[in-house]
Write a protein that holds these residues in place. Structure first.
Motif, PDB file in Angstrom:
ATOM      1  N   GLY A  58      24.311  45.159  27.542  1.00 15.07           N
ATOM      2  CA  GLY A  58      24.731  46.464  27.284  1.00 15.07           C
ATOM      3  C   GLY A  58      25.796  46.970  27.866  1.00 15.07           C
ATOM      4  N   MET A  59      26.400  46.053  28.878  1.00 12.15           N
ATOM      5  CA  MET A  59      27.506  46.294  29.994  1.00 12.15           C
ATOM      6  C   MET A  59      28.989  46.653  29.150  1.00 12.15           C
ATOM      7  N   THR A  60      29.806  47.521  29.432  1.00 10.03           N
ATOM      8  CA  THR A  60      31.096  47.566  28.940  1.00 10.03           C
ATOM      9  C   THR A  60      31.986  46.618  29.993  1.00 10.03           C
ATOM     10  N   VAL A  61      32.760  45.752  28.880  1.00 12.34           N
ATOM     11  CA  VAL A  61      33.730  44.774  29.180  1.00 12.34           C
ATOM     12  C   VAL A  61      34.909  45.394  29.406  1.00 12.34           C
ATOM     13  N   ASN A  62      35.454  45.162  30.619  1.00 13.39           N
ATOM     14  CA  ASN A  62      36.823  45.590  31.186  1.00 13.39           C
ATOM     15  C   ASN A  62      37.360  44.825  32.326  1.00 13.39           C
ATOM     16  N   ASP A  63      38.501  44.907  32.643  1.00 21.42           N
ATOM     17  CA  ASP A  63      39.009  44.108  33.500  1.00 21.42           C
ATOM     18  C   ASP A  63      38.377  44.000  34.887  1.00 21.42           C
ATOM     19  N   SER A  64      37.975  45.006  35.329  1.00 22.26           N
ATOM     20  CA  SER A  64      37.142  44.852  36.674  1.00 22.26           C
ATOM     21  C   SER A  64      35.850  44.147  36.341  1.00 22.26           C
ATOM     22  N   LEU A  65      35.238  44.320  35.346  1.00 21.70           N
ATOM     23  CA  LEU A  65      33.997  43.353  35.001  1.00 21.70           C
ATOM     24  C   LEU A  65      34.383  41.907  35.004  1.00 21.70           C
ATOM     25  N   ARG A  66      35.374  41.723  34.158  1.00 23.14           N
ATOM     26  CA  ARG A  66      35.815  40.388  34.100  1.00 23.14           C
ATOM     27  C   ARG A  66      36.074  39.754  35.459  1.00 23.14           C
ATOM     28  N   THR A  67      36.750  40.499  36.411  1.00 24.66           N
ATOM     29  CA  THR A  67      37.223  39.965  37.585  1.00 24.66           C
ATOM     30  C   THR A  67      36.052  39.799  38.417  1.00 24.66           C
ATOM     31  N   ALA A  68      35.166  40.569  38.353  1.00 23.13           N
ATOM     32  CA  ALA A  68      33.779  40.528  39.055  1.00 23.13           C
ATOM     33  C   ALA A  68      32.924  39.309  38.757  1.00 23.13           C
ATOM     34  N   LEU A  69      32.814  39.140  37.435  1.00 20.16           N
ATOM     35  CA  LEU A  69      32.244  37.966  36.968  1.00 20.16           C
ATOM     36  C   LEU A  69      33.006  36.636  37.331  1.00 20.16           C
ATOM     37  N   PHE A  70      34.193  36.705  37.441  1.00 20.21           N
ATOM     38  CA  PHE A  70      35.082  35.532  37.879  1.00 20.21           C
ATOM     39  C   PHE A  70      34.679  35.176  39.246  1.00 20.21           C
ATOM     40  N   GLU A  71      34.764  36.223  39.996  1.00 15.78           N
ATOM     41  CA  GLU A  71      34.522  36.181  41.470  1.00 15.78           C
ATOM     42  C   GLU A  71      33.002  35.724  41.630  1.00 15.78           C
ATOM     43  N   ASP A  72      32.062  36.084  41.088  1.00 16.87           N
ATOM     44  CA  ASP A  72      30.752  35.637  41.228  1.00 16.87           C
ATOM     45  C   ASP A  72      30.770  33.960  40.564  1.00 16.87           C
TER      46      ASP A  72
END
Length: 182
Positions: A58-72
């Motif tokens: 249920g998360m909203t996908v945006n650039d900051s989420l993509r960046t956080a997932l990539f960092e993880d």
């Protein structure tokens, strides 16, 4: 228990492992390599799987989420590379147990196997096989992280005091290395 200098040394070692991060742009390939850490490769499909899971939660996908997932993903692969170097192993029983726990959670969220299979476009068995290596890597990363940080209790004030106590001319210079290919 590890002292502050050991923690700083281990942190430096983990950061040095990141020197081998590479980015490739390959327009005609089905999947793309977006980073390499040691022997660990991160594919675009790995990032897309993480994004799909975030959507399922249920998360909203945006650039900051993509960046956080990539960092993880980068941090996880860094820990797996270090675990490989330290010869840490995960037993198949651990992987199977974690996989079953996750599948029970997912099936509970979706309500049925049919809903799960419709969302992911594959059978539960195929999904489990696909996830096996990823779960093993996650367990390795968790074990390595607990080995590195263990029972350390350090406050931000302790860290600040430690780094302020080091003379500036004694701090090592660490060159960064980046490979970019097109």
């Amino acid at each position: 228990a590890l002292d502050n200098s050991t923690v700083a040394g281990l942190t430096g070692l983990l950061l040095l492992l990141m020197f081998n991060v590479s980015t490739f742009a390959q327009p005609n390939n089905i999947d793309k390599t977006i980073a390499v850490i040691g022997k660990q490769i991160i594919l675009r499909s790995d990032l897309e799987k993480q994004i799909l899971r975030a959507k399922a939660e249920g998360m909203t996908v945006n650039d900051s989420l993509r960046t956080a997932l990539f960092e993880d993903l980068l941090f996880s692969k860094l820990l797996v590379a270090q675990a490989d170097k330290d010869s840490i192993e995960i037993k198949d029983e651990q992987v199977d147990g974690e996989m079953d726990r996750r599948m029970n959670y997912y099936l509970q969220q979706f309500g049925s196997e049919e809903n799960f299979e419709a969302f992911y476009g594959k059978s539960v068995k195929a999904y489990k096989e696909e996830m096996r290596d990823e779960i093993k890597d996650q367990l390795l990363a968790q074990q390595m992280q607990s080995k590195v940080i263990g029972s350390i209790t350090v406050s931000p004030a302790d860290v600040r005091a430690y780094f302020n106590s080091i003379p500036e001319d004694s701090l090592p210079l660490i060159n960064s290395e980046v490979e970019i290919g097109h």
